[in-house]
Write a protein that holds these residues in place. Structure first.
Motif, PDB file in Angstrom:
ATOM      1  N   ASP A  70       0.814  -1.215   0.000  1.00  0.00           N
ATOM      2  CA  ASP A  70       0.000   0.000   0.000  1.00  0.00           C
ATOM      3  C   ASP A  70       0.851   1.270   0.000  1.00  0.00           C
ATOM      4  O   ASP A  70       0.390   2.339  -0.415  1.00  0.00           O
ATOM      5  CB  ASP A  70      -0.934   0.022   1.218  1.00  0.00           C
ATOM      6  CG  ASP A  70      -2.070  -0.981   1.093  1.00  0.00           C
ATOM      7  OD1 ASP A  70      -2.112  -1.714   0.089  1.00  0.00           O
ATOM      8  OD2 ASP A  70      -2.908  -1.042   2.013  1.00  0.00           O
ATOM      9  N   LEU A  76       1.261   1.684  -3.638  1.00  0.00           N
ATOM     10  CA  LEU A  76      -0.003   1.775  -4.369  1.00  0.00           C
ATOM     11  C   LEU A  76      -0.789   3.036  -4.048  1.00  0.00           C
ATOM     12  O   LEU A  76      -1.354   3.663  -4.952  1.00  0.00           O
ATOM     13  CB  LEU A  76      -0.868   0.550  -4.068  1.00  0.00           C
ATOM     14  CG  LEU A  76      -0.307  -0.816  -4.482  1.00  0.00           C
ATOM     15  CD1 LEU A  76      -1.287  -1.914  -4.109  1.00  0.00           C
ATOM     16  CD2 LEU A  76      -0.009  -0.843  -5.964  1.00  0.00           C
ATOM     17  N   PHE A  77      -0.834   3.418  -2.767  1.00  0.00           N
ATOM     18  CA  PHE A  77      -1.710   4.507  -2.347  1.00  0.00           C
ATOM     19  C   PHE A  77      -1.000   5.580  -1.527  1.00  0.00           C
ATOM     20  O   PHE A  77      -1.649   6.433  -0.929  1.00  0.00           O
ATOM     21  CB  PHE A  77      -2.883   3.961  -1.511  1.00  0.00           C
ATOM     22  CG  PHE A  77      -3.518   2.729  -2.069  1.00  0.00           C
ATOM     23  CD1 PHE A  77      -4.065   2.738  -3.350  1.00  0.00           C
ATOM     24  CD2 PHE A  77      -3.573   1.559  -1.336  1.00  0.00           C
ATOM     25  CE1 PHE A  77      -4.656   1.588  -3.873  1.00  0.00           C
ATOM     26  CE2 PHE A  77      -4.161   0.411  -1.846  1.00  0.00           C
ATOM     27  CZ  PHE A  77      -4.702   0.428  -3.119  1.00  0.00           C
ATOM     28  N   GLU A  78       0.342   5.496  -1.444  1.00  0.00           N
ATOM     29  CA  GLU A  78       1.126   6.406  -0.609  1.00  0.00           C
ATOM     30  C   GLU A  78       0.659   6.358   0.842  1.00  0.00           C
ATOM     31  O   GLU A  78       0.557   7.377   1.531  1.00  0.00           O
ATOM     32  CB  GLU A  78       1.075   7.841  -1.153  1.00  0.00           C
ATOM     33  CG  GLU A  78       1.689   7.971  -2.545  1.00  0.00           C
ATOM     34  CD  GLU A  78       1.684   9.401  -3.073  1.00  0.00           C
ATOM     35  OE1 GLU A  78       1.173  10.293  -2.367  1.00  0.00           O
ATOM     36  OE2 GLU A  78       2.203   9.617  -4.178  1.00  0.00           O
ATOM     37  N   ARG A 118      -9.590  10.832  -0.388  1.00  0.00           N
ATOM     38  CA  ARG A 118      -8.253  10.824  -0.984  1.00  0.00           C
ATOM     39  C   ARG A 118      -8.067   9.679  -1.967  1.00  0.00           C
ATOM     40  O   ARG A 118      -7.470   9.829  -3.028  1.00  0.00           O
ATOM     41  CB  ARG A 118      -7.198  10.718   0.122  1.00  0.00           C
ATOM     42  CG  ARG A 118      -5.753  10.888  -0.346  1.00  0.00           C
ATOM     43  CD  ARG A 118      -4.785  10.767   0.814  1.00  0.00           C
ATOM     44  NE  ARG A 118      -4.577   9.390   1.228  1.00  0.00           N
ATOM     45  CZ  ARG A 118      -3.695   8.550   0.683  1.00  0.00           C
ATOM     46  NH1 ARG A 118      -2.935   8.951  -0.337  1.00  0.00           N
ATOM     47  NH2 ARG A 118      -3.573   7.306   1.131  1.00  0.00           N
ATOM     48  N   VAL A 119      -8.603   8.505  -1.604  1.00  0.00           N
ATOM     49  CA  VAL A 119      -8.431   7.301  -2.415  1.00  0.00           C
ATOM     50  C   VAL A 119      -9.764   6.595  -2.564  1.00  0.00           C
ATOM     51  O   VAL A 119     -10.488   6.396  -1.588  1.00  0.00           O
ATOM     52  CB  VAL A 119      -7.412   6.322  -1.772  1.00  0.00           C
ATOM     53  CG1 VAL A 119      -7.258   5.070  -2.637  1.00  0.00           C
ATOM     54  CG2 VAL A 119      -6.062   6.986  -1.555  1.00  0.00           C
ATOM     55  N   ARG A 174      -1.987   3.239 -11.387  1.00  0.00           N
ATOM     56  CA  ARG A 174      -0.951   4.012 -10.702  1.00  0.00           C
ATOM     57  C   ARG A 174      -1.542   5.251 -10.045  1.00  0.00           C
ATOM     58  O   ARG A 174      -2.172   6.076 -10.707  1.00  0.00           O
ATOM     59  CB  ARG A 174       0.144   4.406 -11.691  1.00  0.00           C
ATOM     60  CG  ARG A 174       1.012   3.224 -12.119  1.00  0.00           C
ATOM     61  CD  ARG A 174       1.990   3.634 -13.205  1.00  0.00           C
ATOM     62  NE  ARG A 174       2.891   2.529 -13.543  1.00  0.00           N
ATOM     63  CZ  ARG A 174       3.606   2.466 -14.661  1.00  0.00           C
ATOM     64  NH1 ARG A 174       3.515   3.453 -15.553  1.00  0.00           N
ATOM     65  NH2 ARG A 174       4.403   1.446 -14.888  1.00  0.00           N
ATOM     66  N   PHE A 175      -1.340   5.343  -8.742  1.00  0.00           N
ATOM     67  CA  PHE A 175      -1.863   6.466  -7.962  1.00  0.00           C
ATOM     68  C   PHE A 175      -1.248   7.784  -8.453  1.00  0.00           C
ATOM     69  O   PHE A 175      -0.043   7.884  -8.667  1.00  0.00           O
ATOM     70  CB  PHE A 175      -1.539   6.264  -6.485  1.00  0.00           C
ATOM     71  CG  PHE A 175      -2.107   7.307  -5.578  1.00  0.00           C
ATOM     72  CD1 PHE A 175      -3.456   7.322  -5.289  1.00  0.00           C
ATOM     73  CD2 PHE A 175      -1.297   8.288  -5.012  1.00  0.00           C
ATOM     74  CE1 PHE A 175      -4.002   8.279  -4.438  1.00  0.00           C
ATOM     75  CE2 PHE A 175      -1.829   9.243  -4.170  1.00  0.00           C
ATOM     76  CZ  PHE A 175      -3.181   9.240  -3.880  1.00  0.00           C
ATOM     77  N   GLY A 176      -2.107   8.781  -8.648  1.00  0.00           N
ATOM     78  CA  GLY A 176      -1.619  10.094  -9.054  1.00  0.00           C
ATOM     79  C   GLY A 176      -1.495  10.290 -10.546  1.00  0.00           C
ATOM     80  O   GLY A 176      -1.222  11.399 -11.012  1.00  0.00           O
ATOM     81  N   VAL A 190     -10.975   2.982  -4.471  1.00  0.00           N
ATOM     82  CA  VAL A 190     -10.478   1.819  -5.194  1.00  0.00           C
ATOM     83  C   VAL A 190     -11.635   0.899  -5.540  1.00  0.00           C
ATOM     84  O   VAL A 190     -12.632   0.814  -4.818  1.00  0.00           O
ATOM     85  CB  VAL A 190      -9.408   1.042  -4.392  1.00  0.00           C
ATOM     86  CG1 VAL A 190      -8.192   1.928  -4.135  1.00  0.00           C
ATOM     87  CG2 VAL A 190      -9.960   0.516  -3.072  1.00  0.00           C
ATOM     88  N   LEU A 235      -9.375   4.149  -8.637  1.00  0.00           N
ATOM     89  CA  LEU A 235      -8.256   3.311  -9.018  1.00  0.00           C
ATOM     90  C   LEU A 235      -8.745   1.871  -9.125  1.00  0.00           C
ATOM     91  O   LEU A 235      -9.229   1.305  -8.148  1.00  0.00           O
ATOM     92  CB  LEU A 235      -7.135   3.401  -7.985  1.00  0.00           C
ATOM     93  CG  LEU A 235      -6.550   4.792  -7.733  1.00  0.00           C
ATOM     94  CD1 LEU A 235      -5.533   4.743  -6.608  1.00  0.00           C
ATOM     95  CD2 LEU A 235      -5.920   5.341  -9.001  1.00  0.00           C
TER      96      LEU A 235
END
Length: 532
Positions: free
Chosen positions: A204, A207-209, A295-296, A337-339, A298, A321
């Motif tokens: 993680d 993957l997700f910072e 923020r995320v 890819r995150f971001g 998935v 994502l």
């Protein structure tokens, strides 16, 4: 030779040591700190040891998204045993099969409700399993006459100490057995090592910072007995000192309210959940605040339609994502890819430490044309030890370290993968291969269509005919015949849906996947064009 331990329970122990006063779990009005969670986990571990559970024994768990699931899950692992999470909808016969097949020694089960009497089914299944000797009911036992005090979870753990020294386990020892139906036959138990689960969670960071110094608040509505909710959401939250907000059952408006009430920053769901959230964004929902917190987001479990991708980004300002994995891969194998700007329809690239490739039916590498379709094969730290007590099935699924997924995909020139369909879902009409996902994506673009599923049904001359089952937007007046005619303009002659049926809702699994096997034609309700 001794192997250094990555006992999955260490994910909790590390966070307890660093952040004892942080809130670990939120459920209703209850707030449980990491220190309180650890004490409860230790009581479960002590109970298991007191009842004779040894390192390596299997302990089953039937429980919805309640704090007890997380407590018992980590308690089992701390005691050195392996967790066998069971679907809460199993009937007694199915419970007995899973307990017997996994050689389970002890079993925790939630009592349930009159509408869903989990405890009754669990107890009957337990009593039909010779090798399972300990039963613990999570509840007061009022619905199950004859339950002894020693079988009630609450009093049993209350009598135990809140301190426990974690039983050391090796990387290769089994941590979790996840049952999966696969493509054929009775359910098989995918054995996941401690290192499989541990390394999948630690990914993680890439993957997700994920960062324990900037913890996320995770909303967990995905069932915890399933790999996605269990590893990505529960274990991800615990590993990085986050807060886990539990919701036992997905209800779109209630989910949105929980996101607002708790400033949720991380949400995971299957496509039908995102569809439901978008449909529930009516008056009174502070979308701007939801979007500012999130923020995320998935998605996994099944293909995410491009239309939902775009609508969610438009409303929330967050790109979903999309990832990919299976129970046999612990579960995550690839992710967007995150971001980065997403490639809609792509499941991304392999996660760090994992390789993926496309293979032909004989297992040979598929090379050349970047748009060629092959079966996904996976190799890396995430691949299971094997199917429990099924060496032949394991040898068939894992060859030279490569797990054969059964999923068909293509890969672009940059190495991004795109699921085409499950090999078992592919329709063969008149000798032509038809991939339902392609048709579903296009159908979702029609203004009348809210949700669509495409299946193959038997046909005398063509082998299979193509049928679309559709949930329309409320108030839309499009007819089935009009949608058939529209489809004829969108697709090649061999693959447009000649049968369309409108339904009010789709049958779904407990994890939110559409149950295509239940989408059979209903006499007199579908529009069918003359087949030619």
């Amino acid at each position: 030779m001794h192997t250094p331990s990555r006992n999955v329970s260490g994910l909790l122990s590390d966070s307890v040591a660093r952040f004892p006063e942080r809130t670990a779990i939120v459920f209703g009005e209850d707030r449980i700190t990491y220190a309180e969670l650890d004490s409860a986990v230790n009581r479960v571990a002590n109970l298991l040891v007191a009842r004779g559970v040894q390192p390596g024994d299997k302990v089953a768990l039937s429980c919805p998204n309640l704090p007890q699931f997380t407590v018992i899950y980590f308690g089992i692992l701390k005691a050195g045993a392996a967790v066998v999470p069971l679907n809460v909808l199993l009937k007694a016969r199915e419970v007995a099969y899973h307990l017997g097949d996994s050689d389970t020694k002890a079993y925790f089960a939630f009592e349930g409700t009159p509408e869903l009497p989990m405890g009754k089914e669990a107890r009957e299944g337990f009593e039909d399993t010779e090798g399972c000797t300990e039963f613990f009911l999570i509840g007061d036992g009022s619905s199950l006459p004859g339950i002894g005090p020693h079988q009630l979870y609450g009093p049993a753990v209350a009598a135990q100490s809140g301190s426990f020294a974690t039983v050391e386990r090796d990387d290769e020892d089994t941590a979790v057995i996840l049952y999966t139906s696969g493509t054929t036959g009775r359910p098989k138990g995918a054995e996941l090592r401690h290192r499989n689960v541990y390394d999948n969670v630690r990914a993680d960071v890439d993957l997700f910072e994920a960062d324990a110094e900037r913890p996320d608040t995770y909303l967990c509505v995905l069932p915890l007995f399933h790999a996605f909710g269990q590893v990505v959401i529960q274990n991800g939250a615990i590993a990085f000192g986050g807060t886990l907000v539990l919701q036992p059952r997905f209800e779109a408006r209630a989910t949105l309210q929980l996101m607002l009430d708790h400033d949720v920053t991380f949400f995971g769901g299957v496509p039908t959940m995102y569809w439901g959230l978008l449909g529930a964004l009516g008056d009174g929902v502070d979308v701007a605040r939801l979007a500012s917190n999130l923020r995320v987001a998935v998605s996994g479990g099944s293909a995410l339609p491009g239309e939902i991708h775009q609508q969610f980004k438009d409303r929330f300002g967050v790109t979903i994502l999309e990832g990919y994995g299976l129970s046999e891969t612990s579960p995550v194998a690839s992710f967007a890819r995150f971001g980065e700007e997403p490639r809609v329809g792509s499941i991304g690239v392999p996660i760090p430490g994992v390789e993926m490739k496309l293979v032909n039916r004989d297992g040979s590498d598929l090379k050349g044309d970047p748009d060629a379709i092959g079966e996904i094969a996976i190799k890396g730290h995430n691949v299971m030890k094997g199917y429990y007590k099924r060496p032949d099935a394991t040898a068939e699924a894992v060859r030279d370290g490569w797990f054969r997924s059964g999923d068909l995909a293509r890969r672009d020139e940059d190495g991004f993968y795109y699921i085409v369909d499950r090999s078992k879902d592919m329709i063969i009409r008149g000798g032509f291969n038809v991939y339902p996902r392609e048709l579903e994506e296009v159908l979702m673009g029609h203004p009348a269509v809210s949700l669509a599923a495409v299946i193959g049904i038997p046909h005398d001359s063509h082998g299979e005919e193509i049928k679309a089952v559709v949930v329309k937007h409320a108030g839309d007046t499009t007819t089935e015949a009009e949608l058939v005619a529209w489809g004829r303009e969108q697709f090649a002659a061999y693959k447009y849906p000649r049968i369309v049926e409108f339904v009010d809702q789709m049958p779904m699994t407990s994890t939110g996947k559409i149950l295509k096997r239940e989408l059979a034609p209903s006499a007199g309700t579908a529009q069918q064009e003359v087949t030619r």
